[in-house]
Design an enzyme around this catalytic site. Structure first.
Site, mmCIF file in Angstrom:
data_model
loop_
_atom_site.group_PDB
_atom_site.id
_atom_site.type_symbol
_atom_site.label_atom_id
_atom_site.label_comp_id
_atom_site.label_asym_id
_atom_site.label_seq_id
_atom_site.Cartn_x
_atom_site.Cartn_y
_atom_site.Cartn_z
ATOM 1 N N GLU A 128 -7.189 8.880 -1.044
ATOM 2 C CA GLU A 128 -7.831 10.095 -0.537
ATOM 3 C C GLU A 128 -7.007 11.287 -0.998
ATOM 4 O OE1 GLU A 128 -8.218 9.809 3.717
ATOM 5 O OE2 GLU A 128 -9.532 8.058 3.551
ATOM 6 N N ALA A 131 -3.864 10.870 0.821
ATOM 7 C CA ALA A 131 -3.299 9.524 1.011
ATOM 8 C C ALA A 131 -3.443 8.702 -0.264
ATOM 9 C CB ALA A 131 -4.008 8.804 2.160
ATOM 10 N N SER A 133 -0.102 6.874 -2.354
ATOM 11 C CA SER A 133 0.908 5.823 -2.179
ATOM 12 C C SER A 133 0.939 5.357 -0.725
ATOM 13 C CB SER A 133 2.293 6.367 -2.543
ATOM 14 O OG SER A 133 2.304 6.838 -3.855
ATOM 15 N N ILE A 158 -11.506 7.386 -7.824
ATOM 16 C CA ILE A 158 -12.032 6.021 -7.710
ATOM 17 C C ILE A 158 -12.599 5.519 -9.041
ATOM 18 C CG2 ILE A 158 -13.594 4.501 -6.416
ATOM 19 C CD1 ILE A 158 -11.146 5.868 -4.839
ATOM 20 N N GLU A 242 -3.988 -7.524 -7.569
ATOM 21 C CA GLU A 242 -4.243 -6.248 -8.239
ATOM 22 C C GLU A 242 -3.077 -5.901 -9.164
ATOM 23 O OE1 GLU A 242 -5.381 -3.027 -5.672
ATOM 24 O OE2 GLU A 242 -4.816 -1.492 -7.126
ATOM 25 N N ARG A 268 2.458 2.582 -44.829
ATOM 26 C CA ARG A 268 2.863 3.978 -45.044
ATOM 27 C C ARG A 268 4.239 4.057 -45.730
ATOM 28 N NH1 ARG A 268 1.462 9.422 -45.058
ATOM 29 N NH2 ARG A 268 3.273 10.650 -44.410
ATOM 30 N N HIS A 338 4.599 6.151 -36.083
ATOM 31 C CA HIS A 338 3.417 6.630 -36.817
ATOM 32 C C HIS A 338 3.621 8.049 -37.350
ATOM 33 C CE1 HIS A 338 0.996 3.281 -35.222
ATOM 34 N NE2 HIS A 338 -0.008 3.685 -35.972
ATOM 35 N N GLY A 339 4.658 8.734 -36.888
ATOM 36 C CA GLY A 339 4.842 10.133 -37.296
ATOM 37 C C GLY A 339 3.680 10.991 -36.809
ATOM 38 N N GLY A 364 -0.363 1.181 -7.306
ATOM 39 C CA GLY A 364 0.994 1.231 -6.749
ATOM 40 C C GLY A 364 1.946 1.735 -7.807
HETATM 41 C C1 LIG Z 1 -7.066 6.904 -13.447
HETATM 42 C C2 LIG Z 1 -6.850 6.555 -12.016
HETATM 43 C C3 LIG Z 1 -7.640 5.573 -11.434
HETATM 44 C C4 LIG Z 1 -7.472 5.269 -10.082
HETATM 45 N N1 LIG Z 1 -8.294 4.333 -9.500
HETATM 46 C C5 LIG Z 1 -8.247 4.152 -8.153
HETATM 47 C C6 LIG Z 1 -9.201 3.311 -7.501
HETATM 48 O O1 LIG Z 1 -10.062 2.699 -8.123
HETATM 49 N N2 LIG Z 1 -9.135 3.199 -6.151
HETATM 50 C C7 LIG Z 1 -8.187 3.835 -5.417
HETATM 51 O O2 LIG Z 1 -8.207 3.688 -4.197
HETATM 52 N N3 LIG Z 1 -7.268 4.622 -6.004
HETATM 53 C C8 LIG Z 1 -7.281 4.802 -7.367
HETATM 54 N N4 LIG Z 1 -6.369 5.622 -7.961
HETATM 55 C C9 LIG Z 1 -5.367 6.302 -7.158
HETATM 56 C C10 LIG Z 1 -3.977 5.738 -7.356
HETATM 57 O O3 LIG Z 1 -3.864 4.474 -6.763
HETATM 58 C C11 LIG Z 1 -2.977 6.768 -6.775
HETATM 59 O O4 LIG Z 1 -3.010 7.885 -7.653
HETATM 60 C C12 LIG Z 1 -1.577 6.205 -6.656
HETATM 61 O O5 LIG Z 1 -1.506 5.238 -5.646
HETATM 62 C C13 LIG Z 1 -0.547 7.305 -6.355
HETATM 63 O O6 LIG Z 1 -0.961 8.078 -5.257
HETATM 64 P P1 LIG Z 1 -1.008 9.676 -5.363
HETATM 65 O O7 LIG Z 1 -1.741 10.030 -6.601
HETATM 66 O O8 LIG Z 1 -1.511 10.210 -4.085
HETATM 67 O O9 LIG Z 1 0.487 10.099 -5.578
HETATM 68 P P2 LIG Z 1 1.548 10.377 -4.406
HETATM 69 O O10 LIG Z 1 1.478 9.289 -3.399
HETATM 70 O O11 LIG Z 1 1.365 11.776 -3.947
HETATM 71 O O12 LIG Z 1 2.914 10.245 -5.196
HETATM 72 C C14 LIG Z 1 3.469 11.289 -6.025
HETATM 73 C C15 LIG Z 1 4.808 10.792 -6.554
HETATM 74 O O13 LIG Z 1 5.690 10.514 -5.454
HETATM 75 C C16 LIG Z 1 6.162 9.191 -5.541
HETATM 76 N N5 LIG Z 1 6.322 8.606 -4.217
HETATM 77 C C17 LIG Z 1 5.390 8.496 -3.229
HETATM 78 N N6 LIG Z 1 5.899 7.836 -2.175
HETATM 79 C C18 LIG Z 1 7.178 7.524 -2.493
HETATM 80 C C19 LIG Z 1 8.234 6.824 -1.822
HETATM 81 N N7 LIG Z 1 8.060 6.280 -0.605
HETATM 82 N N8 LIG Z 1 9.428 6.698 -2.462
HETATM 83 C C20 LIG Z 1 9.603 7.217 -3.703
HETATM 84 N N9 LIG Z 1 8.652 7.870 -4.389
HETATM 85 C C21 LIG Z 1 7.449 8.015 -3.798
HETATM 86 C C22 LIG Z 1 5.097 8.435 -6.332
HETATM 87 O O14 LIG Z 1 5.635 7.275 -6.928
HETATM 88 C C23 LIG Z 1 4.705 9.485 -7.348
HETATM 89 O O15 LIG Z 1 5.621 9.480 -8.412
HETATM 90 C C24 LIG Z 1 -6.479 5.914 -9.325
HETATM 91 C C25 LIG Z 1 -5.667 6.883 -9.929
HETATM 92 C C26 LIG Z 1 -5.847 7.208 -11.262
HETATM 93 C C27 LIG Z 1 -4.979 8.260 -11.851
#
Ligand SMILES: Cc1cc2nc3c(=O)[nH]c(=O)nc-3n(C[C@H](O)[C@H](O)[C@H](O)COP(=O)(O)OP(=O)(O)OC[C@H]3O[C@@H](n4cnc5c(N)ncnc54)[C@H](O)[C@@H]3O)c2cc1C
Length: 388
Positions: A128, A131, A133, A158, A242, A268, A338-339, A364
């Site tokens: 979300e 929400a 990580s 998603i 996953e 190349r 590949h340059g 994750g």
């Molecule tokens: C192309 C793409 C496809 C996706 N597909 C799906 C999907 O199908 N379904 C779905 O539900 N989600 C999906 N996601 C979401 C994805 O799972 C999240 O982007 C990911 O879990 C990270 O969450 P966030 O983007 O909110 O980053 P944040 O949680 O805001 O994290 C930002 C940074 O802080 C770090 N961080 C966070 N918590 C900690 C901690 N406790 N300790 C140390 N570092 C931390 C993270 O590692 C990251 O580097 C997708 C994302 C992308 C980009």
């Protein structure tokens, strides 16, 4: 390196999957990349070929093939002869099992045949705007109304978000309890369910990624997955697979990058000799070959452990962490070798580089994987620091 993990039946299966990818998928990848989404027909064709939800029981039209090595073959051939953004395995093995394992009989009878044929494409909606990580921060709500549940909230990033016909949605079913989540199957056409635009991304151009919105969406009891208050633990159960899928994708992606780079540096020339003749190129390739072989061996071992029901969450985290880091390093070195061509869109390596960047973030992040691994060796911050 010869891989001992596969048997004759896997090799024969691989030959047929490769032919399928070369004829039905590869010719369309460029157009899908430009469109920013793959055509739904890719799933229908894969379904017809018997490549979707292979684990499903024969009584629903599946093949009853639970051996993960068959999925591993599909992942490897999809990436080698198709594109890493074609998320067949997200549909089949990452989301499908939620429905196959936790779904009501009525839901399975209705959805499984459509999942197997590719008529209904699946997605999972956990993340979300506030929400990612931290899934205990999920704000979408599910409130019981008689036998049904009413869902309100929104999801973002998603995968299969535009093409998807059914989504496993995590929503808060127990207010105030961080782990009080439920899992609900929301289907295309349910009143109150809508999706945003196809989000513009740095890479993974064949993959549609979207926001989903839920406004008083009424979900019937038949679409509730397992215990509606134990969704958090159900999610945890499926996350190991996953991560294994992500790791398999990452290492295969890196293997392909290595192969196309080897071809390139032999062809190349600079200073009157092939790029591959420079000691730096030879040593870089030797380093990558070693990293790939070591990682692949570990990955194959993880697959066998998973088949035996013994892949722990921490080992899956190690696989995901390590394979995606290797992928990232290999992509960077391959672009360098590949340059300037490596920076040009017409060369496959340039988009493989941007496609790879997300591997360390989704399913994750690397940091979350390290947290899981550290906890498993007794380094749990909360326990070590005690209550504040
Ligand atoms: C192309 C793409 C496809 C996706 N597909 C799906 C999907 O199908 N379904 C779905 O539900 N989600 C999906 N996601 C979401 C994805 O799972 C999240 O982007 C990911 O879990 C990270 O969450 P966030 O983007 O909110 O980053 P944040 O949680 O805001 O994290 C930002 C940074 O802080 C770090 N961080 C966070 N918590 C900690 C901690 N406790 N300790 C140390 N570092 C931390 C993270 O590692 C990251 O580097 C997708 C994302 C992308 C980009």
């Amino acid at each position: 390196m010869q891989r001992l993990i596969f048997e004759e039946e896997h090799t024969m299966f691989r030959d047929s999957v490769r032919r399928f990818m070369q004829t039905e998928i590869e010719p369309h990848v460029e157009a899908w990349r430009e469109a920013g989404i793959c055509d739904k027909s890719a799933f229908l064709k894969a379904g017809k070929q018997g490549l979707l939800c292979m684990w499903a029981d024969e009584k629903y039209g599946g093949l009853g093939m639970t051996d993960f090595r068959f999925e591993q073959v599909v992942i490897e051939e999809t990436i080698r002869h198709g594109d890493i953004g074609l998320f067949l395995s997200l549909h089949s093995r990452l989301v499908g099992p939620y429905i196959g394992t936790l779904g009501s009989e009525a839901l399975k009878q209705r959805l499984l045949p459509r999942m197997i044929s590719g008529e209904t494409i699946l997605g999972v909606a956990m993340s979300e705007p506030s929400a990612g990580s931290d899934i205990s921060g999920i704000k979408s709500r599910a409130v019981r109304d008689g036998e049904d549940w009413i869902i309100n909230g929104s999801k973002t990033y998603i995968s299969n978000g535009i093409n998807g016909g059914a989504f496993v949605v995590a929503a808060r079913s127990v207010p105030g309890k961080p782990h009080g989540l439920g899992l609900f199957v929301v289907e295309e056409g349910m009143p109150g369910f809508s999706r945003g635009r196809n989000l513009s991304k740095m890479g993974l151009k064949t993959q549609d990624t979207a926001e989903l919105f839920f406004e008083n969406v009424r979900v019937p009891a038949e679409n509730v997955l397992g215990d509606p208050e134990k969704g958090f633990y159900q999610l945890m159960h499926f996350l190991a697979e996953e991560r294994l899928i992500s790791a398999c994708q990452a290492i295969t992606h890196a293997q392909v990058a290595f192969d196309i780079t080897l071809d390139y540096i032999l062809e190349r020339k600079a200073f009157g000799r092939p790029i591959g003749a420079f000691q730096n190129s030879r040593f870089k390739m030797a380093e990558m070959r070693t990293a790939l072989d070591v990682t692949q061996t570990f990955m194959d071992q993880c697959v066998l452990l998973h088949n035996a029901g013994q892949l722990s969450a921490e080992l899956a985290a190690e696989a995901k962490f390590h394979a995606t880091e290797v992928e990232s390093k290999v992509m960077d070195e391959c672009v360098q070798l590949h340059g300037g061509a490596g920076y040009m869109s017409e060369y496959r390596i340039s988009h493989m580089f941007t496609d790879a960047r997300v591997s360390r973030i989704y399913a994750g992040s690397t940091e979350i994987m390290k947290e899981i691994i550290a906890r498993s060796i007794g380094l749990d911050e909360r326990k070590l620091m005690g209550p504040h």
